[in-house]
Motif scaffolding. Structure first.
Motif, PDB file in Angstrom:
ATOM      1  N   SER A 134       0.823  -1.211   0.000  1.00  0.00           N
ATOM      2  CA  SER A 134       0.000   0.000   0.000  1.00  0.00           C
ATOM      3  C   SER A 134       0.858   1.263   0.000  1.00  0.00           C
ATOM      4  O   SER A 134       0.431   2.323  -0.455  1.00  0.00           O
ATOM      5  CB  SER A 134      -0.931   0.012   1.219  1.00  0.00           C
ATOM      6  OG  SER A 134      -0.174  -0.010   2.421  1.00  0.00           O
ATOM      7  N   GLY A 135       2.109   1.154   0.519  1.00  0.00           N
ATOM      8  CA  GLY A 135       2.967   2.339   0.554  1.00  0.00           C
ATOM      9  C   GLY A 135       3.298   2.850  -0.831  1.00  0.00           C
ATOM     10  O   GLY A 135       3.278   4.056  -1.091  1.00  0.00           O
ATOM     11  N   SER A 136       3.597   1.927  -1.766  1.00  0.00           N
ATOM     12  CA  SER A 136       3.913   2.340  -3.140  1.00  0.00           C
ATOM     13  C   SER A 136       2.709   2.996  -3.791  1.00  0.00           C
ATOM     14  O   SER A 136       2.842   4.008  -4.501  1.00  0.00           O
ATOM     15  CB  SER A 136       4.346   1.119  -3.957  1.00  0.00           C
ATOM     16  OG  SER A 136       5.504   0.540  -3.403  1.00  0.00           O
ATOM     17  N   ALA A 137       1.513   2.411  -3.564  1.00  0.00           N
ATOM     18  CA  ALA A 137       0.301   2.996  -4.145  1.00  0.00           C
ATOM     19  C   ALA A 137       0.046   4.387  -3.591  1.00  0.00           C
ATOM     20  O   ALA A 137      -0.332   5.312  -4.319  1.00  0.00           O
ATOM     21  CB  ALA A 137      -0.892   2.084  -3.864  1.00  0.00           C
ATOM     22  N   ALA A 138       0.255   4.559  -2.282  1.00  0.00           N
ATOM     23  CA  ALA A 138       0.020   5.874  -1.676  1.00  0.00           C
ATOM     24  C   ALA A 138       1.020   6.898  -2.192  1.00  0.00           C
ATOM     25  O   ALA A 138       0.672   8.064  -2.413  1.00  0.00           O
ATOM     26  CB  ALA A 138       0.109   5.769  -0.154  1.00  0.00           C
ATOM     27  N   ARG A 139       2.286   6.467  -2.401  1.00  0.00           N
ATOM     28  CA  ARG A 139       3.277   7.415  -2.922  1.00  0.00           C
ATOM     29  C   ARG A 139       2.882   7.934  -4.289  1.00  0.00           C
ATOM     30  O   ARG A 139       3.067   9.105  -4.606  1.00  0.00           O
ATOM     31  CB  ARG A 139       4.652   6.740  -3.004  1.00  0.00           C
ATOM     32  CG  ARG A 139       5.420   6.702  -1.707  1.00  0.00           C
ATOM     33  CD  ARG A 139       6.898   6.458  -1.944  1.00  0.00           C
ATOM     34  NE  ARG A 139       7.145   5.237  -2.673  1.00  0.00           N
ATOM     35  CZ  ARG A 139       7.291   4.043  -2.109  1.00  0.00           C
ATOM     36  NH1 ARG A 139       7.181   3.919  -0.807  1.00  0.00           N
ATOM     37  NH2 ARG A 139       7.542   2.974  -2.854  1.00  0.00           N
ATOM     38  N   MET A 140       2.349   7.040  -5.124  1.00  0.00           N
ATOM     39  CA  MET A 140       1.956   7.450  -6.467  1.00  0.00           C
ATOM     40  C   MET A 140       0.822   8.473  -6.424  1.00  0.00           C
ATOM     41  O   MET A 140       0.715   9.342  -7.285  1.00  0.00           O
ATOM     42  CB  MET A 140       1.529   6.221  -7.263  1.00  0.00           C
ATOM     43  CG  MET A 140       1.266   6.499  -8.734  1.00  0.00           C
ATOM     44  SD  MET A 140       0.863   5.021  -9.663  1.00  0.00           S
ATOM     45  CE  MET A 140      -0.775   4.667  -9.057  1.00  0.00           C
ATOM     46  N   VAL A 141      -0.033   8.396  -5.412  1.00  0.00           N
ATOM     47  CA  VAL A 141      -1.213   9.248  -5.324  1.00  0.00           C
ATOM     48  C   VAL A 141      -0.930  10.546  -4.592  1.00  0.00           C
ATOM     49  O   VAL A 141      -1.666  11.520  -4.720  1.00  0.00           O
ATOM     50  CB  VAL A 141      -2.358   8.464  -4.634  1.00  0.00           C
ATOM     51  CG1 VAL A 141      -3.601   9.304  -4.457  1.00  0.00           C
ATOM     52  CG2 VAL A 141      -2.687   7.219  -5.424  1.00  0.00           C
ATOM     53  N   ASN A 142       0.157  10.585  -3.801  1.00  0.00           N
ATOM     54  CA  ASN A 142       0.419  11.732  -2.930  1.00  0.00           C
ATOM     55  C   ASN A 142       0.354  13.063  -3.665  1.00  0.00           C
ATOM     56  O   ASN A 142      -0.289  14.019  -3.224  1.00  0.00           O
ATOM     57  CB  ASN A 142       1.800  11.587  -2.287  1.00  0.00           C
ATOM     58  CG  ASN A 142       1.737  10.850  -0.958  1.00  0.00           C
ATOM     59  OD1 ASN A 142       0.698  10.847  -0.300  1.00  0.00           O
ATOM     60  ND2 ASN A 142       2.836  10.228  -0.567  1.00  0.00           N
ATOM     61  N   GLY A 143       1.043  13.129  -4.796  1.00  0.00           N
ATOM     62  CA  GLY A 143       1.130  14.402  -5.511  1.00  0.00           C
ATOM     63  C   GLY A 143      -0.211  14.924  -5.957  1.00  0.00           C
ATOM     64  O   GLY A 143      -0.539  16.106  -5.762  1.00  0.00           O
ATOM     65  N   ILE A 144      -1.019  14.052  -6.551  1.00  0.00           N
ATOM     66  CA  ILE A 144      -2.309  14.517  -7.045  1.00  0.00           C
ATOM     67  C   ILE A 144      -3.243  14.866  -5.898  1.00  0.00           C
ATOM     68  O   ILE A 144      -4.042  15.804  -5.985  1.00  0.00           O
ATOM     69  CB  ILE A 144      -2.943  13.459  -7.984  1.00  0.00           C
ATOM     70  CG1 ILE A 144      -4.089  14.088  -8.769  1.00  0.00           C
ATOM     71  CG2 ILE A 144      -3.419  12.235  -7.231  1.00  0.00           C
ATOM     72  CD1 ILE A 144      -4.570  13.221  -9.907  1.00  0.00           C
ATOM     73  N   ALA A 145      -3.118  14.154  -4.759  1.00  0.00           N
ATOM     74  CA  ALA A 145      -3.955  14.484  -3.606  1.00  0.00           C
ATOM     75  C   ALA A 145      -3.604  15.865  -3.060  1.00  0.00           C
ATOM     76  O   ALA A 145      -4.489  16.669  -2.728  1.00  0.00           O
ATOM     77  CB  ALA A 145      -3.785  13.418  -2.523  1.00  0.00           C
ATOM     78  N   VAL A 146      -2.310  16.150  -2.971  1.00  0.00           N
ATOM     79  CA  VAL A 146      -1.883  17.469  -2.489  1.00  0.00           C
ATOM     80  C   VAL A 146      -2.354  18.571  -3.437  1.00  0.00           C
ATOM     81  O   VAL A 146      -2.843  19.623  -3.009  1.00  0.00           O
ATOM     82  CB  VAL A 146      -0.346  17.495  -2.323  1.00  0.00           C
ATOM     83  CG1 VAL A 146       0.143  18.914  -2.071  1.00  0.00           C
ATOM     84  CG2 VAL A 146       0.074  16.589  -1.182  1.00  0.00           C
ATOM     85  N   ALA A 147      -2.211  18.331  -4.747  1.00  0.00           N
ATOM     86  CA  ALA A 147      -2.628  19.340  -5.724  1.00  0.00           C
ATOM     87  C   ALA A 147      -4.128  19.596  -5.654  1.00  0.00           C
ATOM     88  O   ALA A 147      -4.577  20.753  -5.688  1.00  0.00           O
ATOM     89  CB  ALA A 147      -2.228  18.886  -7.132  1.00  0.00           C
ATOM     90  N   VAL A 148      -4.922  18.543  -5.540  1.00  0.00           N
ATOM     91  CA  VAL A 148      -6.380  18.710  -5.487  1.00  0.00           C
ATOM     92  C   VAL A 148      -6.788  19.404  -4.199  1.00  0.00           C
ATOM     93  O   VAL A 148      -7.661  20.283  -4.200  1.00  0.00           O
ATOM     94  CB  VAL A 148      -7.075  17.341  -5.628  1.00  0.00           C
ATOM     95  CG1 VAL A 148      -8.564  17.447  -5.315  1.00  0.00           C
ATOM     96  CG2 VAL A 148      -6.890  16.799  -7.039  1.00  0.00           C
ATOM     97  N   ALA A 149      -6.183  19.050  -3.072  1.00  0.00           N
ATOM     98  CA  ALA A 149      -6.521  19.703  -1.804  1.00  0.00           C
ATOM     99  C   ALA A 149      -6.225  21.204  -1.864  1.00  0.00           C
ATOM    100  O   ALA A 149      -7.041  22.035  -1.448  1.00  0.00           O
ATOM    101  CB  ALA A 149      -5.740  19.061  -0.663  1.00  0.00           C
ATOM    102  N   GLY A 150      -5.051  21.542  -2.387  1.00  0.00           N
ATOM    103  CA  GLY A 150      -4.719  22.964  -2.508  1.00  0.00           C
ATOM    104  C   GLY A 150      -5.655  23.692  -3.452  1.00  0.00           C
ATOM    105  O   GLY A 150      -6.058  24.836  -3.185  1.00  0.00           O
ATOM    106  N   ALA A 151      -6.026  23.031  -4.564  1.00  0.00           N
ATOM    107  CA  ALA A 151      -6.932  23.667  -5.518  1.00  0.00           C
ATOM    108  C   ALA A 151      -8.305  23.902  -4.912  1.00  0.00           C
ATOM    109  O   ALA A 151      -8.929  24.956  -5.122  1.00  0.00           O
ATOM    110  CB  ALA A 151      -7.047  22.800  -6.777  1.00  0.00           C
ATOM    111  N   ILE A 152      -8.808  22.939  -4.134  1.00  0.00           N
ATOM    112  CA  ILE A 152     -10.120  23.108  -3.486  1.00  0.00           C
ATOM    113  C   ILE A 152     -10.081  24.276  -2.509  1.00  0.00           C
ATOM    114  O   ILE A 152     -10.989  25.121  -2.478  1.00  0.00           O
ATOM    115  CB  ILE A 152     -10.528  21.803  -2.775  1.00  0.00           C
ATOM    116  CG1 ILE A 152     -10.866  20.716  -3.800  1.00  0.00           C
ATOM    117  CG2 ILE A 152     -11.722  22.037  -1.848  1.00  0.00           C
ATOM    118  CD1 ILE A 152     -11.100  19.352  -3.182  1.00  0.00           C
ATOM    119  N   ALA A 153      -9.012  24.353  -1.703  1.00  0.00           N
ATOM    120  CA  ALA A 153      -8.895  25.455  -0.744  1.00  0.00           C
ATOM    121  C   ALA A 153      -8.832  26.802  -1.456  1.00  0.00           C
ATOM    122  O   ALA A 153      -9.485  27.777  -1.045  1.00  0.00           O
ATOM    123  CB  ALA A 153      -7.656  25.252   0.124  1.00  0.00           C
TER     124      ALA A 153
END
Length: 772
Positions: free
Chosen positions: A405-424
């Motif tokens: 699950s760590g590898s999968a989460a690493r792949m998603v980290n960037g897009i999650a951060v970008a989407v969170a910042g965009a929503i804010a």
């Protein structure tokens, strides 16, 4: 040894180093772009100031051999702004605008390269009709603020007669004199927007670089664990891993510099949200470029060392590829909580209590966004550990996620951060938009366009030409000026406005008792109008304002008008532009000889938007009436230029980050597939259908992405709420923007998954089992 593993480790080592280099390089290219951004903005402002054609001084510039008459003839073509100037040099030493080597002759024009290309295209006949000048050259780069700017300078004659201080002016220099430069007062909320935009755009880049350094992480961990088992101590293992990461990051710096230089040359052909640049603009600050060159390798080594805890302490666990111990939650909550603590003291500050503390803002927003990268691995692990029954593809995907699950989460980290910042940011922009948007006062239900004729221009023929345009359903034409009890050069005691129009048009500015041609009305109820009663005595001679064309600050000998008997009373109402008119209202039959030449004329048009290119035909007709005719399309509201610039910058930056998201996700997906090539080949050899494996890969991407977007939505709404509370703005969740941002994130994932299918199918061949 670490450098040799990266650069001399055979085909596998080269592929791993190349993937790491490309991933880091994409991030480095965007960081260098951000390092060049301050220079881009300052250079655009400098060039805009260098070509300013405004006299600045209230004193008129006298005609001399070093003066130039310039008339502004800006226009719009479809949704593109065209900067236009008519010029008439009055002597051999007249100042040349930047970018020109000589003045164009009358009837000729010099255009920007982008406008020249546009005029040469097949579907711009309406624009060519509006600009009936022969093209004799192009404007040089110093005279343009962007490579895709549409601009022209045309030669003309007789412009001095139209000097009025607004449309046509006389100059002896271009640019802003030093004594007139002034610094704008800072708006705390605007500064907060700028800070948050930079943090939100740069944080995903840092996350992507940290993810790229971990490409090939599973194989590297097994290799380092083997070294640990055969006698390498902990310190040596860390040094080897650090050397391997350093080599990959240095390769990424080289590739990133190359990507940046290629993008720099391509920048001239790209326009995003109306913004274009020249390659010469994109020169990163040497200090910021040095910071990138030092920070990226240092961050790569640091991230690698932090990831080595399991390898160094428990190498057998890595070699056996058993399920890792469960992640702990408590310390993962500390970064977002610390971010909220840093932002909390500024809640309720608004713009009345000074500037926001920039260090607390940057630190708080950064910790909240970085908190996603700490929470997401725990969140993914916790959820996937509870997933179970389903189809074969689902079971394959879930089991893989449970093991890594760590590898999968690493792949998603960037897009999650970008989407969170965009929503804010969307919540913050939507919340404060009302503070930077104001009502224009224009009655767009009555008219959708306004045409202003140069002083003294005949109104009736112009109104007829505009009324004949297909798509123009109604025309309101009126002339206006000012009356006084004494000649204007003798400082009159009482003045009043004068409006001339037919009865139908007069009813748009006042409530009339009855009206027919020849009637005269006095208007009561208008704000700031106190002199009309004193001037409305029958038989009183009033003087019409008549500025001197050669000097707008002086007055020529005016025309007189006698107040007739039988003047009717009317009550003022807001006119189409939102003003309440006072003074006298005259129908055309009440106008005496000579008055028309000294009045200014405005025509309001009701335009049917369903008629194709109706506004373009209005602009063409207005330009044909007189090149100095002013034409404006009406909007009910208008936004602050500064606010719009920041919003545009956000969109441009978000587009670049979105491209980086897609490219990095694709590289990361290919790296994960490459690591599982033997496993996929073995499953195919045992009879697993390719469709089942393709679906399992899709599930392996979709599940972490879905969880990442869910966590990003929660963190983004939380950050947006705090930022709105800081600006003393009512908290309101912009659900439309939230859905759009998550939809964009999901769309990027779908595109990346589709692009990864061809290499996936190639990896499913049985020859993938071949080994040495």
């Amino acid at each position: 040894m670490g450098v040799r593993f990266a650069l001399a480790g055979g085909r596998e080592g080269w592929i791993r180093a190349a993937l790491t280099g490309v991933g880091v390089g994409l991030g480095v290219a965007l960081l260098l772009l951000c390092a060049a951004l301050p220079g881009v903005l300052s250079e655009r402002d400098r060039r805009e100031e260098a070509r300013l054609d405004w006299p600045f001084s209230s004193e008129a510039v006298p005609k001399a051999d070093d003066t130039l008459v310039v008339a502004r003839t800006d226009t719009w073509f479809r949704d593109k702004h065209v900067r236009g100037r008519l010029m008439e040099p009055e002597g051999p030493n007249a100042p040349l605008p930047p970018g020109l080597s000589e003045f164009p002759a009358a009837g000729e024009m010099v255009v920007s390269p982008a406008l020249k290309e546009l005029l040469a295209s097949d579907d711009t006949g309406l624009l060519r009709e509006r600009l009936p000048y022969g093209v004799t050259g192009t404007i040089g780069e110093p005279g343009l603020v962007g490579s895709q700017e549409l601009a022209y300078y045309a030669g003309a004659e007789g412009l001095a007669e139209g000097i009025d201080g607004s449309t046509a002016v006389r100059l002896d220099r271009f640019g802003t004199p030093p004594e007139y430069t002034s610094e704008e007062e800072n708006d705390p909320v605007i500064m907060l927007l700028v800070l948050v935009v930079f943090v939100v755009l740069l944080t995903p880049v840092a996350v992507f670089i940290a993810t790229a350094v971990r490409f090939g992480g599973e194989r590297r961990d097994r290799r380092l664990a083997a070294l640990r088992l055969v006698g390498s101590d902990a310190a040596a293992t860390r040094r080897i891993a650090g050397g391997e990461a350093l080599a990959g990051s240095l390769l990424g710096l080289v590739l990133g510099t190359g990507f940046f230089l290629i993008g720099r040359q391509l920048a001239a052909s790209v326009e995003l949200f109306g913004i274009s640049v020249f390659p010469s603009y994109l020169n990163p600050s040497p200090l910021l470029a040095l910071l990138v060159a030092v920070a990226v390798p240092a961050a790569a080594v640091l991230v690698t060392l932090l990831a080595l805890r399991g390898v160094v302490i428990e190498p057998l666990g890595v070699v056996r590829t058993v399920r890792p111990p469960r992640r702990r939650l408590w310390w993962r909550l500390l970064p977002p909580l610390a971010g909220i603590v840093m932002l909390y003291p500024m809640v309720g500050q608004g713009r009345e209590n000074g500037d926001f503390n920039e260090y607390l803002v940057v630190g708080g927003v950064l910790l909240l966004l970085i908190g996603i990268t700490a929470l997401l691995p725990w969140f993914v692990e916790t959820v996937v550990s509870r997933l179970g029954k389903g189809g074969l593809s689902w079971q394959l995907a879930v089991r893989r996620l449970q093991l890594s699950s760590g590898s999968a989460a690493r792949m998603v980290n960037g897009i999650a951060v970008a989407v969170a910042g965009a929503i804010a940011l969307q919540m913050l922009f939507a919340g404060v938009e009302g503070d930077y948007t104001e009502d224009t006062g224009l009655d767009v239900s009555l008219a959708q366009a306004q045409v202003g004729l140069p002083d003294g221009h005949a109104l009736a023929p112009a109104a007829e030409k505009l009324a004949d345009i297909k798509g123009v359903s109604r025309v309101y034409a009126l002339s206006h000026g000012y009356l006084a009890d004494k000649p204007w050069g003798q400082e009159p005691e009482n003045t009043a406005a004068l409006t001339v129009a037919d009865c139908a048009t007069l009813r748009t500015v006042a409530k009339l008792p009855s009206c027919r041609d020849g009637d005269v009305f006095t208007v009561s109820g208008a704000e700031y109008d106190t002199s009309t009663p004193a001037l409305s005595r029958p038989g009183l001679d009033l003087h019409l304002e008549a500025p001197d064309p050669s000097d707008p600050s002086r007055y020529a000998e005016g025309v007189t008008w006698t107040v007739p008997a039988g003047v009717k009373e009317a009550r003022s109402i807001p006119d189409p532009v939102g003003h309440e008119r006072g003074g006298f209202l005259l129908t055309p039959g009440a106008v005496t000889a000579g008055m028309t030449d000294t009045l200014s004329s405005q025509i309001y048009l009701e335009v049917d938007d369903s008629v194709p290119y109706a506004m373009e035909h209005v602009r063409n007709t207005a330009a044909a009436i007189d090149p100095l005719t002013y034409m404006a399309e009406w909007n009910a509201t208008e936004r602050s230029d500064t606010y719009d610039s920041i919003r545009t910058g956000l969109f441009v930056g978000a587009a670049c980050v979105l491209a980086l998201i897609g490219a990095s996700l694709l590289v990361s997906q290919l790296e994960q597939l490459r690591e599982r090539r033997k496993l996929l080949s073995a499953l195919v050899a045992f009879g697993t259908r390719r469709r089942t494996l393709s679906l399992s890969v899709l599930w392996q991407t979709a599940v972490p992405i879905g969880l990442g977007l869910l966590l990003a939505s929660v963190v983004g709404v939380t950050l947006g709420t705090v930022l709105l509370r800081m600006t003393s703005t009512p908290v309101r969740v912009d659900w439309t923007s939230l859905l759009q941002m998550t939809g964009f994130g999901a769309g990027v994932v779908v595109v990346v998954t589709l692009l990864s299918l061809p290499p996936l199918l190639r990896m499913m061949r049985p020859d993938g089992l071949r080994t040495e």
